[in-house]
Design an enzyme around this catalytic site. Structure first.
Site, short mmCIF file in Angstrom:
data_model
loop_
_atom_site.label_atom_id
_atom_site.label_comp_id
_atom_site.label_asym_id
_atom_site.label_seq_id
_atom_site.Cartn_x
_atom_site.Cartn_y
_atom_site.Cartn_z
N TYR A 136 0.86 -1.19 0.00
CA TYR A 136 0.00 0.00 0.00
C TYR A 136 0.89 1.24 0.00
O TYR A 136 1.44 1.62 1.03
CB TYR A 136 -0.92 -0.06 1.22
CG TYR A 136 -1.90 1.08 1.40
CD1 TYR A 136 -2.08 2.07 0.45
CD2 TYR A 136 -2.67 1.15 2.56
CE1 TYR A 136 -2.99 3.09 0.64
CE2 TYR A 136 -3.58 2.16 2.76
CZ TYR A 136 -3.74 3.14 1.79
OH TYR A 136 -4.64 4.16 1.99
N LYS A 166 -1.30 -1.18 -4.10
CA LYS A 166 -2.40 -0.20 -4.02
C LYS A 166 -1.70 1.15 -4.11
O LYS A 166 -0.99 1.56 -3.19
CB LYS A 166 -3.17 -0.33 -2.71
CG LYS A 166 -4.28 0.71 -2.55
CD LYS A 166 -4.95 0.58 -1.19
CE LYS A 166 -6.16 1.49 -1.04
NZ LYS A 166 -5.83 2.92 -0.94
#
Length: 307
Positions: A136, A166
């Site tokens: 992330y 992400k």
């Protein structure tokens, strides 16, 4: 694996005392699936993962996995300043039936090199060796500005279950480079709602976002218009998204989003400190401002382009 479509970064419902209200998760999941959501991202920034205890995070992950019942992928964000704790959260996510794990990097002691980031992510990802792992990348909150292509290249060799990112930044050029790396080896998912159209034009197949909780029909219209080659309609939809997000952004963002979910009838409460919650007068003003741009607060709040 490849993620597709609109993945909602889910909210963590709290009661008036600020404790978990797990009973609200089932109805929220049903509403999201009814509105075309194709995945759930649990305990991320939107879900206040960093403001919850580890035990609370386990309970929230379990509740979302149970409520979803395998209908769409459930991605559990396990990042923690303690990499050891993150590894335990990853193990738990695998044990309770999550489909994917994801993680931010430690952010108190900043990660300043690719090697350190790979080491951190390798340790935590090893806690769930059977699950795909997405790093992330959210530099605005972690302070880590390491080049993601460098991380993917080295991490791809050292982290067996690393499948992608992400990507929550605004650098479309870096996003595109990461997608094209090694012949498209990595699945890179867009994470900036107000720039979804730009990401689609760059090749995005999926987005993870907060406002998909309240305006999935609008984003599905943007995606459909783009696929149909109706770029004027797609731009019109993205413009409406920007206006919505700018309106919400005039208030503390996540407390405002939770206020909107309360307007929908979901008992999500406010946010944990330091974020807090909107005052009644702020909620009233927010509702009026969103109504003025076309948001409907019937059974479920939604914003979409006119037919």
């Amino acid at each position: 694996m490849k993620l597709n479509g609109l993945i909602a970064a889910t909210y963590t419902p709290l009661d008036p005392h600020g404790d978990l209200n797990l009973s609200a998760i089932g109805p929220m999941v049903e509403d999201l699936l009814r509105n075309g959501i194709t995945g759930l991202y649990v305990c991320g920034s939107t879900g206040e993962g960093m403001s919850l205890t580890s035990e609370e995070r386990r309970k929230v992950a379990e509740a979302y996995v149970e409520a979803t019942a395998g209908r769409v992928p459930v991605i559990v964000q396990v990042g923690h300043n303690s990499v050891h704790e993150a590894r335990q959260l990853a193990s738990h996510a695998q044990a309770v039936g999550a489909d994917v794990i994801s993680a931010t990097c430690p952010s108190y002691f900043k990660v300043s090199s690719v090697a350190a980031l790979v080491d951190c992510m390798a340790e935590l990802a090893s806690g769930a060796p059977d699950l795909p792992f997405y790093y992330y990348h959210i530099p605005a909150l972690t302070g880590s500005t390491i080049e993601m292509a460098d991380f993917l290249q080295r991490g791809g060799d050292q982290i067996p279950n690393l499948v992608g990112l992400k990507y929550t930044d605004t650098k479309l050029f870096e996003f595109q480079h990461c997608m094209e790396l090694e012949g498209g080896r990595f699945d890179v998912v867009w994470g900036c709602d107000e720039m979804l159209l730009g990401a689609l034009a760059t090749g995005a197949r999926a987005g993870i976002g907060s406002t998909y909780n309240i305006a999935a029909p609008l984003y599905l219209q943007i995606m459909a218009a783009f696929e149909a080659g109706d770029f004027a309609q797609a731009r019109k939809g993205q413009s409406l998204s920007i206006e919505m997000i700018r309106t919400i952004g005039r208030y503390p963002f996540h407390p405002a989003m939770k206020a909107i979910l309360e307007m929908q009838g979901f008992h999500v409460g406010g946010c944990r400190l330091p974020q807090g919650r909107l005052s009644p007068s702020q909620s009233d003003s927010l509702r009026s401002e969103l109504s003025a741009i076309g948001m409907d607060f019937g059974h479920a709040a939604s914003l979409s382009l006119n037919p």
